[in-house]
Write a protein that holds these residues in place. Structure first.
Motif, PDB file in Angstrom:
ATOM      1  N   GLY A   1       0.782  -1.222   0.000  1.00 59.87           N
ATOM      2  CA  GLY A   1       0.000   0.000   0.000  1.00 59.87           C
ATOM      3  C   GLY A   1       0.817   1.278   0.000  1.00 59.87           C
ATOM      4  N   LYS A   2       2.132   1.165   0.233  1.00 64.48           N
ATOM      5  CA  LYS A   2       2.982   2.365   0.219  1.00 64.48           C
ATOM      6  C   LYS A   2       3.712   2.445  -1.119  1.00 64.48           C
ATOM      7  CE  LYS A   2       5.331   1.592   4.023  1.00 64.48           C
ATOM      8  NZ  LYS A   2       4.630   0.507   4.746  1.00 64.48           N
ATOM      9  N   PHE A   3       3.863   3.681  -1.630  1.00 65.79           N
ATOM     10  CA  PHE A   3       4.557   3.862  -2.899  1.00 65.79           C
ATOM     11  C   PHE A   3       6.011   3.423  -2.776  1.00 65.79           C
ATOM     12  CE2 PHE A   3       7.334   6.491  -5.525  1.00 65.79           C
ATOM     13  CZ  PHE A   3       6.872   6.152  -6.782  1.00 65.79           C
ATOM     14  N   LEU A   4       6.478   2.600  -3.716  1.00 61.22           N
ATOM     15  CA  LEU A   4       7.863   2.122  -3.645  1.00 61.22           C
ATOM     16  C   LEU A   4       8.717   2.766  -4.743  1.00 61.22           C
ATOM     17  CD1 LEU A   4       9.824   0.103  -2.265  1.00 61.22           C
ATOM     18  CD2 LEU A   4       9.174  -1.546  -4.013  1.00 61.22           C
ATOM     19  N   THR A   5       8.288   2.610  -5.987  1.00 60.41           N
ATOM     20  CA  THR A   5       9.094   3.138  -7.085  1.00 60.41           C
ATOM     21  C   THR A   5       8.283   3.150  -8.369  1.00 60.41           C
ATOM     22  OG1 THR A   5      11.138   2.858  -8.339  1.00 60.41           O
ATOM     23  CG2 THR A   5       9.992   0.866  -7.736  1.00 60.41           C
ATOM     24  N   ARG A   6       8.841   3.805  -9.386  1.00 59.49           N
ATOM     25  CA  ARG A   6       8.278   3.696 -10.735  1.00 59.49           C
ATOM     26  C   ARG A   6       9.291   2.954 -11.585  1.00 59.49           C
ATOM     27  NH1 ARG A   6       6.430   8.853  -9.513  1.00 59.49           N
ATOM     28  NH2 ARG A   6       4.152   8.910  -9.479  1.00 59.49           N
ATOM     29  N   MET A   7       8.809   2.062 -12.430  1.00 56.27           N
ATOM     30  CA  MET A   7       9.736   1.310 -13.271  1.00 56.27           C
ATOM     31  C   MET A   7       9.437   1.591 -14.736  1.00 56.27           C
ATOM     32  SD  MET A   7       9.833  -2.253 -11.149  1.00 56.27           S
ATOM     33  CE  MET A   7      11.198  -2.972 -12.003  1.00 56.27           C
ATOM     34  N   HIS A   8      10.489   1.730 -15.535  1.00 56.20           N
ATOM     35  CA  HIS A   8      10.328   2.091 -16.943  1.00 56.20           C
ATOM     36  C   HIS A   8      11.018   1.113 -17.883  1.00 56.20           C
ATOM     37  CE1 HIS A   8       9.956   6.023 -14.777  1.00 56.20           C
ATOM     38  NE2 HIS A   8       8.857   6.034 -15.513  1.00 56.20           N
ATOM     39  N   PRO A   9      10.446  -0.067 -18.104  1.00 57.15           N
ATOM     40  CA  PRO A   9      11.038  -0.969 -19.093  1.00 57.15           C
ATOM     41  C   PRO A   9      10.809  -0.428 -20.500  1.00 57.15           C
ATOM     42  CG  PRO A   9       8.963  -1.871 -18.306  1.00 57.15           C
ATOM     43  CD  PRO A   9       9.230  -0.632 -17.498  1.00 57.15           C
ATOM     44  N   GLN A  10      11.742  -0.751 -21.404  1.00 55.12           N
ATOM     45  CA  GLN A  10      11.599  -0.266 -22.785  1.00 55.12           C
ATOM     46  C   GLN A  10      11.653  -1.427 -23.767  1.00 55.12           C
ATOM     47  OE1 GLN A  10      14.908   2.374 -23.285  1.00 55.12           O
ATOM     48  NE2 GLN A  10      13.896   4.076 -22.212  1.00 55.12           N
TER      49      GLN A  10
END
Lengths: 660, 184
Positions: free
Chosen positions: A563-572
């Motif tokens: 429930g807590k924000f951890l990270t944003r991930m950007h695969p390409q």
């Protein structure tokens, strides 16, 4: 013009290398001190010339001189500078030049660092080293000249395989080559000893730093390679038992065995012919690796452009170097009589067991790699030996090896007793048993392999700590304080503990990540949520992304932990332009407990995007363990005892003995 | 004698490697598709108004005229394709072989410009923009050429460009063999 200077420098290097083979050897024959000393100077000359050639090629890559064939086929103006430079060794010709550069660097290192070695011996070592470099220079000049012109010059380059455009891979080959070529020094020392008909404990002390250095580089090269595979290939694997990986792994195994067997030579003046043989084999494996990659004998993803003429040349070179040295070994073997005796249950005994297991391992990898070729030779059918086979043998061989690794360092030299070490071993056995039982009980599905891996790694870890405790005499009364006792442990000994501990961590990481990886292959629309191993991924959609020489679709996932924000991930999902090639760029969020790993695929007809999400527990242990091993090697290398041994002090005292 | 063992093992390894090198010319992995019907596909024409191509066309005697055809995977960005082009022209113009060109991961505009420049040996040109069909066919890289008989069965796979003596020594004998079957 600059290319011609480079080409000319290569030719000069060849001439000097030939002189550096002939003159010191003749000097040894005639007992002419001046001629023997010539080797030292010539080696520096060779180094200078190869550096000039390497600089010339690097310059051609940096300014994108497409009148050079190598540059035109492997580079491109739009490539970032780092990859223009790594492009120098990202191809067949350039990587040979890198080999030659490192060979001559090591040659010069022997000339400078080895001033303490007896002159006769040093002259021998240098002429062997220069004979190897002569082979490489001939190979380059006759079949794979990096300075070949392309007429007419190309307007634009063909580009470098996008998979190779990666920081991890920019440094993987040089690191690995430093290891391969470092073994050439050990090889030269072994041949010199055979020629001089004498292998002494002193000899073992001379080669040890070189073996250690090569081993550290090999370890680093292998770790970098598998790290690259892990985050670049985009399917979360890190080791594939590919022929070329095997080709790099075999020298590592042989070097590891050599490191351990040379200890026995040093301590007990025993196991001499075996150690010499290992030194020959370790470097032979390095050459074999080069041969396998470049000749097309075995098909692999790593293969360079293949050419039968090259294959024949390397094969002839291989036959000469390896065949010649093995023959020399066979002829001189009777002269290497073992000195000291030891019981089976002793430190030496454990080291011998370690050697038997490591060489069996290397043999299994060799057979596994060549088996498809063998089968084809006999009945023409094509088969391949897959990871399950290799994994099975790895488990079978590693298990007793790890047990020996735990017990060995606790045993006394020469004559050990199991009963004396049980008090230090008991904690390891108990902890390993408890961990295995708890896991078997908690995770009903856990396989036998998982339990075995866990048990072994935990056993080894605690046994390493137990060995440290034994050295520190923990729990025993002592006049000295703990700090004093900590300080009294030799660096080589810390190095051993770290390296062994590193292996334990690697086994743990392999076991845990294999057994408990969570993986989901999904098709998602924006705002869709996917839960995996307690983390929830929300897909935010995709956007276009433009890089220097590729365009990409970049996805965004928002990851919540509980429930807590951890990270944003950007695969390409990238599409490189020259050459046109799609690649996946995984997004990885490393944590100590494990890595979150995401890749994005293509869009389906209904507008959803394919994505793969993983949670790989404790995979970072692989790199942690490798780094521990490398630091262990470096610590051991910095041990004063060794530095003295490679320098003046130890050498001078023995000069008479060897020169006579 | 035991001390000669490493040397003897090594010599036999060298023997193995010599075998490995000598087999160089047939180093390509034999396709598992040989002797099997072409995998199913349906590709759009490269050019507006042209014919598309499906696997059904390959086994349809009305389309093939009961003769074998070649399927050539090519791309404008592929330099070896340029090198083999001349041989494809010879096959099409002089030998009268029907060749279907599949443009692999290429922009249609570029493929057409490529054929304008070098001549068009293809009876039909279709486009495999995503490379899906190439994957189904087990293509490891362009160019690659498949020989498909009149019943749509894949008979031979030519790996890499048809250059040098590989037309005369490798591809053409295979075509002739398939042609010969149909005569009696």
């Amino acid at each position: 013009m600059i290319a011609e200077i480079g080409h000319f420098a290569l030719i000069l290097a060849l001439v000097m290398a030939l002189a550096a083979v002939a003159l010191p050897s003749y000097g040894v024959y005639k007992s002419d001190v001046r001629l023997m000393r010539m080797g030292d100077r010539l080696v520096l000359g060779v180094l200078l010339m190869v550096v000039v050639a390497f600089a010339a090629l690097t310059e051609a890559f940096i300014i994108s001189d497409f009148s050079l064939r190598v540059v035109a086929t492997n580079s491109h103006t739009a490539k970032p500078l780092l990859y223009k430079i790594s492009g120098v060794w990202g191809n067949h010709e350039g990587s040979l030049l890198l080999w030659a550069l490192i060979l001559s660097l090591f040659g010069a290192a022997i000339a400078i660092r080895g001033q303490g070695l007896p002159l006769r011996f040093r002259a021998r070592v240098i002429s062997v080293q220069m004979a190897i470099i002569t082979g490489f220079l001939l190979f380059m000049l006759f079949t794979s000249n990096p300075f070949d012109r392309l007429v007419p010059a190309a307007v634009e380059g063909g580009g470098l395989n996008p998979l190779l455009q990666d920081p991890g891979l920019a440094f993987h080959p040089p690191m690995l080559y430093l290891g391969y070529v470092g073994l050439s020094v050990t090889f030269s020392f072994a041949i010199a000893a055979l020629l001089e008909k004498e292998v002494t404990p002193q000899w073992a002390r001379w080669v040890r730093p070189w073996t250690l250095a090569a081993w550290v580089f090999l370890t680093g090269g292998l770790a970098l390679g598998s790290w690259w595979a892990y985050y670049e290939l985009g399917w979360g694997g890190w080791w594939f038992w590919d022929p070329v990986e095997n080709a790099a792994f075999m020298p590592w195994l042989a070097a590891t065995a050599l490191l351990h067997s040379s200890i026995v030579v040093e301590k007990r003046d025993s196991l001499k012919s075996w150690t010499i043989l290992l030194a020959i084999i370790a470097f032979s494996f390095s050459l074999l690796g080069t041969f396998l990659v470049r000749s097309g004998v075995i098909t692999s993803v790593h293969a360079f452009a293949t050419d039968p003429a090259r294959g024949i040349f390397i094969l002839a070179f291989l036959g000469l170097v390896i065949g010649g040295s093995l023959l020399l070994f066979a002829l001189r073997a009777p002269m290497m009589k073992g000195g000291g005796l030891f019981k089976v249950i002793s430190r030496e005994g454990a080291l011998v067991l370690n050697n038997i297991l490591l060489s069996t391992f290397a043999a299994v990898v060799l057979i596994g790699t060549l088996y498809p070729l063998l089968v084809e030779a006999f009945d023409g059918s094509q088969i391949s030996v897959g990871p399950p086979t290799f994994n099975f043998f790895t488990a079978v061989i590693m298990s007793p090896l790890v047990v020996a690794l735990g017990i060995g360092p606790l045993l006394a030299w020469k004559r050990g007793q199991i009963s004396k070490v049980t008090r230090w071993l008991l904690p390891a056995l108990v902890v390993a048993a408890v961990v295995s039982i708890v896991v078997a009980w908690q995770f009903v599905g856990a396989s036998l392999m998982t339990l075995l891996g866990l048990g072994l790694s935990v056993f080894l870890l605690v046994a390493v700590l137990g060995e440290l405790a034994k050295k520190l005499r923990l729990g025993q009364s002592s006049r000295r304080s703990l700090a004093e006792r900590l300080g009294s442990i030799k660096r080589a000994s810390w190095g051993m503990s770290l390296a062994h501990g590193g292996l334990a961590i690697i086994i743990l990481a392999v076991t845990v990540s294999e057994a408990w990886t969570s993986e989901k292959i999904v098709a998602v629309r924006p705002a869709d949520q996917v839960d995996i191993a307690g983390y929830s991924f929300t897909f935010d959609g995709v956007e276009p992304f433009v890089g220097a020489n590729f365009s990409a679709v970049q996805a965004q996932f928002q990851v919540m932990d509980d429930g807590k924000f951890l990270t944003r991930m950007h695969p390409q999902a990238r599409l490189y332009h020259d050459p046109v090639m799609p690649t996946t760029e995984a997004a990885i969020y490393p944590m100590f407990s494990g890595d979150l790993y995401a890749t994005i695929g293509d869009q389906m007809d209904d507008g959803r995007w394919r994505a793969r999400l993983y949670f790989k527990p404790f995979i970072s242990g692989l790199w942690l363990g490798s780094v521990m091993m490398m630091i262990g090697g470096l610590l051991s290398l910095s041990d004063r005892r060794l530095r003295v041994a490679s320098g003046k002090h130890a050498g001078a005292s023995k000069t008479q003995g060897i020169a006579s | 004698m035991r001390r000669f063992l490493p040397f003897i093992i090594f010599v036999s390894l060298i023997g193995l490697f010599i075998f490995g090198l000598s087999r160089q010319n047939s180093v390509e992995v034999r396709s598992v598709l040989i002797g099997k019907p072409a995998p199913s596909f349906a590709l759009l024409p490269l050019q507006a108004g042209g014919h598309g191509l499906t696997n059904a066309d390959l086994s349809n005697h009305d389309v093939s005229g009961g003769k074998p055809v070649l399927i050539n995977f090519f791309a404008s960005w592929c330099v070896p394709c340029r090198a083999e082009h001349e041989n494809l022209m010879i096959l099409a113009r002089e030998k009268g072989i029907v060749i279907y060109g599949i443009s692999y991961r290429d922009r249609p505009r570029d493929s057409l410009a490529f054929l304008d420049e070098l001549g068009n040996p293809f009876t039909r040109m279709v486009i495999d923009g995503q490379g899906r069909t190439a994957i189904d066919w087990g293509v490891s890289g362009v160019p690659e050429t498949f020989l498909v008989d009149a019943d749509g069965i894949i008979r031979y796979r030519h790996w890499g460009p048809v250059v040098g003596d590989s037309l005369e020594k490798r591809l053409w004998p295979e075509i002739e063999a398939v042609l010969a079957e149909k005569r009696p």
